[in-house]
Design an enzyme around this catalytic site. Structure first.
Site, PDB file in Angstrom:
ATOM      1  CB  ALA A   1      -0.934   0.001   1.206  1.00 51.72           C
ATOM      2  N   GLY A   2       2.025   1.212   0.611  1.00 55.15           N
ATOM      3  CA  GLY A   2       2.894   2.385   0.620  1.00 55.15           C
ATOM      4  C   GLY A   2       3.355   2.736  -0.791  1.00 55.15           C
ATOM      5  CG  HIS A   3       5.872   0.052  -2.978  1.00 48.76           C
ATOM      6  ND1 HIS A   3       5.853  -1.133  -2.275  1.00 48.76           N
ATOM      7  CD2 HIS A   3       7.155   0.464  -2.945  1.00 48.76           C
ATOM      8  CE1 HIS A   3       7.074  -1.421  -1.846  1.00 48.76           C
ATOM      9  NE2 HIS A   3       7.888  -0.459  -2.231  1.00 48.76           N
TER      10      HIS A   3
ATOM     11  CB  THR B   1       8.030  11.084   4.661  1.00 47.43           C
ATOM     12  OG1 THR B   1       6.719  10.607   4.915  1.00 47.43           O
ATOM     13  CG2 THR B   1       7.970  12.314   3.794  1.00 47.43           C
TER      14      THR B   1
END
Lengths: 291, 291
Positions: free
Chosen positions: A35-37, A148
């Site tokens: 999900a971060g990608h 980040t």
């Protein structure tokens, strides 16, 4: 989902797109997308006409004995995940395509590598910056997107782009979290049930400790508070808790400066990292969070 | 002759030119232009629509105690020389414009620096590659031109461009010589009358020695022959004579490989360099000169 495997074809693809006025967004990854990608890809898709997602497990950033060979790879799943998030094309070169011979040069960070994750991974960020510079030249994007969550990597890439006068703009994408605050990561799957329950304390420790920043409170006191929170509330072992200026990553903390409080916590089969970026308060104020 | 002093204006200038389809040639220099530089500019003018000549005495490539402060500067004469050779614009930034803060990264050659001129100038080529990469990003030329006289610099730049996948093409420009064979250089003006008479022996030594390459002759024998020629025919002291592969700059010499025989000769107030690039002969053949 189109997958390009050669540098020549990749360069031709973006050159053609740019010559017709299309804006190129770029999301560099080592694959095994989560999900971060996808958040990075979604942000890139909102701001650009074409989104290139690179999937390359970069041998140059793994030290001997690290998990280069066993790093998880799943191109079929990655194609679906990239497409769902709005990616246009995947660049998935082989190691031989990227490194046909021994590298004659490296892009070497002069500072900011002997702290945080760099301390336990000497040479790691040389490999990161070198492959990022190569990918920037191959793809020539308008904007490249970094999370980040990997704050040290983001800082070093921003410094490189600035100091080498690269024309690539860097897009900072905030950390994606679970409902309980845990930063999303493919490594979360390696947590036991009990560890998973404790893992949100990593974010909680950073948040609670940094909120204490104010008159008469030193960086060391904040670090100690976060460290104590982690040892009290989790069974993990603290790899580091550090408060540094951002993006310079030095100890020169002063009122009004942007700082990062970052930590790494080792569970049995998963090492988790997280951070908060905020403004170090002036004499009267309190911390202002930026990410 | 237009002189641009800021990075922003330089980038805007070439972006505008490229968007109208013009080809950009680039000649990086440290100023005090002579016939060798003019040859680079003339070649660039023949092959491009616009020629950018940078004039920047790069502090990063001078070691403490070297002649950064006293390096000759003459912008008025350089403007005339660049214009006469076909230059379109001069990029002459200040050191503060190029290095507004301490550099967070360096482009570091991994090999080829502990030989030839690099041996006596540690760190010199880090500074060269770093500023060349910065200039390539600022100017974004189609082709950048380098002289084969500075063969080690040319080799390292070619390796960098290849290994970092830069899109800049490198144009090799042959050494410009006086009628008696002496390679042109601003340093020739510092020779005494007697030294100037002997100086062409540098080229003669390289030529005579390399012509001996053949069956049963080793690299060391060639180097020794050139060295003896120099000590016999000149009052200068030999800094180095080296035979290496080109552009790798290693000792792995083999039949059919491109090699360089390079030398540096110190006179009282001038250190002269020169080289010959040729194919190391196979079992039957003799040397074939390339430059």
């Amino acid at each position: 989902m189109k997958v390009i495997e050669t540098i020549q074809e990749m360069t031709h693809y973006t050159e053609t797109a740019k010559s017709s006025g299309q804006r190129i967004g770029f999301v560099p990854t080592m694959g095994f997308l989560h999900a971060g990608h996808q958040q990075l890809i979604e942000t890139a898709a909102e701001e650009n006409d074409i989104v290139v997602v690179s999937i390359f497990v970069n041998p140059l950033q793994f030290a001997p004995g690290e998990d280069y060979e066993t790093y998880p790879r799943d191109l079929s799943a990655d194609k679906r995940a990239a497409k769902a998030a709005g990616g246009s094309v995947i660049f998935a070169p082989s190691a031989d395509e990227m490194y046909p011979r021994s590298m004659s040069v490296r892009v070497l960070p002069a500072q900011g590598t002997d702290v945080l994750c760099g301390r336990s991974r000497p040479g790691h960020f040389d490999g990161v910056l070198t492959v990022v510079q190569k990918l920037f030249h191959i793809i020539d994007p308008d904007t490249a997107y970094f999370g980040t969550k990997d704050a040290q990597q983001l800082a070093l890439v921003e410094n490189m782009v600035h100091d080498l006068n690269s024309r690539v703009r860097i897009g900072r994408v905030p950390t994606v979290r679970e409902a309980d605050g845990l930063a999303k990561s493919s490594r979360n799957e390696n947590l036991t049930i009990e560890e998973r329950k404790e893992a949100p304390e990593l974010y909680q420790a950073l948040y609670t400790a940094s909120a204490q920043a104010g008159v008469g409170i030193s960086a060391e006191m904040i670090e100690a508070a976060a460290c104590e929170h982690l040892t009290t509330h989790t069974r993990g072992s603290v790899d580091y808790v550090e408060l540094l200026t951002y993006p310079e990553l030095t100890k020169d903390i002063a009122p009004g400066k942007t700082v990062i409080l970052a930590a790494a916590l080792k569970f049995r089969h998963a090492r988790l990292i997280d951070n908060l970026i905020f403004t170090w308060p002036d004499n009267e104020g309190t911390a202002q969070f930026k990410a």
